[in-house]
Design an enzyme around this catalytic site. Structure first.
Site, PDB file in Angstrom:
ATOM      1  CG  ASP A  56      -1.772   1.235   1.359  1.00 49.18           C
ATOM      2  OD1 ASP A  56      -1.792   2.045   0.401  1.00 49.18           O
ATOM      3  OD2 ASP A  56      -2.399   1.410   2.415  1.00 49.18           O
ATOM      4  CD  GLU A 135      35.193  11.753   4.001  1.00 48.56           C
ATOM      5  OE1 GLU A 135      35.029  12.842   4.602  1.00 48.56           O
ATOM      6  OE2 GLU A 135      36.260  11.428   3.482  1.00 48.56           O
ATOM      7  CD  GLU A 137      31.714  14.405  10.170  1.00 41.78           C
ATOM      8  OE1 GLU A 137      32.877  14.689   9.853  1.00 41.78           O
ATOM      9  OE2 GLU A 137      30.865  15.259  10.533  1.00 41.78           O
ATOM     10  CD  GLU A 217      35.081  13.696  12.321  1.00 43.27           C
ATOM     11  OE1 GLU A 217      35.273  14.783  12.908  1.00 43.27           O
ATOM     12  OE2 GLU A 217      35.619  13.415  11.239  1.00 43.27           O
ATOM     13  CD  GLU A 225      34.595  10.655   8.612  1.00 39.36           C
ATOM     14  OE1 GLU A 225      35.334  10.430   7.643  1.00 39.36           O
ATOM     15  OE2 GLU A 225      34.423  11.794   9.105  1.00 39.36           O
ATOM     16  CG  HIS A 274      32.927  16.253   4.333  1.00 44.84           C
ATOM     17  ND1 HIS A 274      34.011  16.183   5.178  1.00 44.84           N
ATOM     18  CD2 HIS A 274      32.140  17.235   4.828  1.00 44.84           C
ATOM     19  CE1 HIS A 274      33.894  17.081   6.136  1.00 44.84           C
ATOM     20  NE2 HIS A 274      32.756  17.735   5.951  1.00 44.84           N
ATOM     21  NE  ARG A 344      40.838  19.507   6.348  1.00 39.56           N
ATOM     22  CZ  ARG A 344      40.608  18.227   6.050  1.00 39.56           C
ATOM     23  NH1 ARG A 344      39.398  17.739   6.124  1.00 39.56           N
ATOM     24  NH2 ARG A 344      41.592  17.431   5.698  1.00 39.56           N
ATOM     25  CD  GLU A 363      36.203  16.661   1.368  1.00 37.83           C
ATOM     26  OE1 GLU A 363      35.787  16.423   2.521  1.00 37.83           O
ATOM     27  OE2 GLU A 363      37.373  17.019   1.127  1.00 37.83           O
ATOM     28  NE  ARG A 365      35.172  20.717   3.968  1.00 34.36           N
ATOM     29  CZ  ARG A 365      35.704  19.831   4.799  1.00 34.36           C
ATOM     30  NH1 ARG A 365      36.184  18.704   4.325  1.00 34.36           N
ATOM     31  NH2 ARG A 365      35.736  20.061   6.103  1.00 34.36           N
TER      32      ARG A 365
END
Length: 475
Positions: A56, A135, A137, A217, A225, A274, A344, A363, A365
């Site tokens: 359903d 990645e 976390e 982390e 992580e 990330h 970063r 990457e 982020r």
């Protein structure tokens, strides 16, 4: 013999060899949670991979209305794994969702949308494979309590390693409470979750997931992580859901609880996801070149697409109101819509650990683990393709420490949307790049916006917040 037929025969042989009693069929709802239905083994055979099983659809979030609710799930034989958390011998399979009348894949099935994005990539001739390495976390807590009513609202989480428990009477309290923002990477006994993460890794490996590393982390109170090896996009999304399933159930078996909420604790780091992306063709990497940070022209244009469409893209990659309590300017969160080889705080980073062309990747982020990975990964790919096809210049890299930049310099660096509502508004205004190749239909985009506004944004806006009492009760 076709690969599918061979896989089916292998699954049925496995079931006989392992005395499997049940088959658990898992599929994705619209917002981003696995659902499941379980079939006794005598009811499961080769025909199940063609005929599927009915359910359903009106009872699932964001899907069909009651007057057109019948739906089918059909298992993908390439996704089988032995489920270590079910008492009776059980194998699990991930399914696609189909319309029973037409036998076509349901347009709102997230896995179907990711499949269409991959097919669109191939149709452009730009590449034949998009590799993804998320990645995700997460926090491990020892206790969680929350409740909401018309006249009250609260939550409380606790962790044996939380710095807030440094003065708690534990008879005895042995100390070694992780300092705020210093959880990256003290050894045991400060890191109290080493054995649990190892058990998670072993269960992941037993379920067929290649794990590269595990670690604590940054945040106090149990942030962790576990890194998985990159995979083609659809496999990476399947794997991420299995990853979350294994991690949560391993914690539960140890009388602990895991959350992938982006910001469960005030005043410490939130949990991101990330996402590492690269395009390949004919077994060759396409993102390595002689440009900035060793990138190819294609990779830079891919970045240009991500930056241009980031405000609308975040409606899928950061899809909760809680997501924007992590993405706050002035902290370490990647709120600056710029790219850099090492910074970063930029939303896009080019990792420089490995100089091999095969390791060259982008990457992104901003995303967090509350995202539906099929939708989030597909949207990232479509934004990147748009950047390549339209040769979108990403501008100059942000190779400065943002904390040393003047307000005048920072005003020229755009930021991520300040709220889910702002991201949804951006999606309403900028989604043509998603509808190419009918990857995201207009219905999917409109349903996503309406669902998120009606079920999350508006209910959150209507409720008094406990901190408002602290600020305003005596007004």
């Amino acid at each position: 013999m076709s690969d599918k037929k061979s896989q089916i025969e292998s699954i049925l042989s496995f079931a006989k060899e392992k005395n499997i009693e049940f088959v658990d069929l898992k599929f994705m709802d619209f917002p981003g949670q696995w659902q499941h239905v379980t079939i006794p083994m005598p009811e499961f055979d080769e025909g199940s991979f063609e005929n599927g099983f009915g359910f359903d659809g009106s009872s699932l979030r964001g899907w069909k209305r009651i007057n057109e609710s019948d739906m089918l799930i059909i298992p993908d034989p390439s996704t089988m794994f032995f489920d270590p958390f079910i008492k009776a011998p059980t194998m699990s399979l991930i399914c696609d969702v189909y319309e029973p009348a037409t036998r076509e894949k349901y347009s709102r099935c997230p896995r179907h949308i990711a499949t269409k994005a991959n097919e669109f990539l191939k149709s452009t001739g730009l590449a034949d494979t998009a590799f993804y390495g998320p990645e995700a976390e997460f926090f491990v807590f020892d206790d969680v309590r929350f409740e909401v009513g018309s006249n009250f609202s609260y939550f409380e989480v606790d962790s044996n390693e939380g710095r807030w428990n440094s003065g708690r009477a534990e008879n005895p309290n042995l100390g070694y409470k992780t300092r705020y923002k210093e959880g990256y990477f003290p050894v045991p006994p400060t890191d109290k979750l080493m054995d649990l993460r190892n058990e998670m890794v072993q269960n992941l490996i037993n379920c067929g997931i290649e794990v590269e590393a595990q670690h604590h982390e940054v945040a106090s109170g149990g942030q962790c992580e576990i890194d998985m090896k990159f995979k083609p996009m659809l496999k990476a999304a399947d794997q991420l859901l299995l990853f979350k399933y294994v991690v949560k159930n391993t914690a539960n078996a140890n009388n602990k609880t895991v959350t992938y909420m982006p910001k469960p604790i005030y005043g410490d780091n939130g949990s991101g996801m990330h996402v590492h992306v690269s395009l390949w063709k004919g077994g060759n990497p396409l993102f390595a070149g002689n440009g900035y940070a060793g990138l190819s022209e294609m990779a830079l244009y891919f970045i240009g697409g991500l930056l241009k469409h980031a405000p609308s893209l975040l409606a899928f990659t950061n899809p909760t109101t809680n997501s924007y309590k992590r993405l706050v300017p002035g902290y370490e969160a990647p709120v600056n819509l710029a790219y850099s080889q090492r910074n970063r705080s930029a939303s896009i980073r080019i990792p420089m650990y490995n100089m091999s062309p095969k390791a060259k990747r982008v990457e992104f982020r901003c995303p967090d683990p509350s995202a539906n990975p099929y939708l989030g990964f597909a949207a990232i790919l479509m934004a990147g393709i748009d950047g390549i096809m339209n040769r979108i210049d990403p501008g100059d890299p942000l190779d400065k420490d943002i904390y040393d930049m003047s307000p005048e310099e920072l005003k020229d660096v755009p930021s991520t949307p300040p709220s889910l509502e702002a991201a949804l508004q951006a999606l309403a205004e900028d989604h043509d790049y998603l509808t190419r190749g009918d990857v995201f239909t207009k219905d999917v985009i409109e349903t996503w916006i309406n669902y998120k506004m009606d079920k999350e944004v508006k209910p959150m806006a209507l409720r008094p917040h406990p901190y408002e009492y602290d600020m305003y009760y005596d007004c």
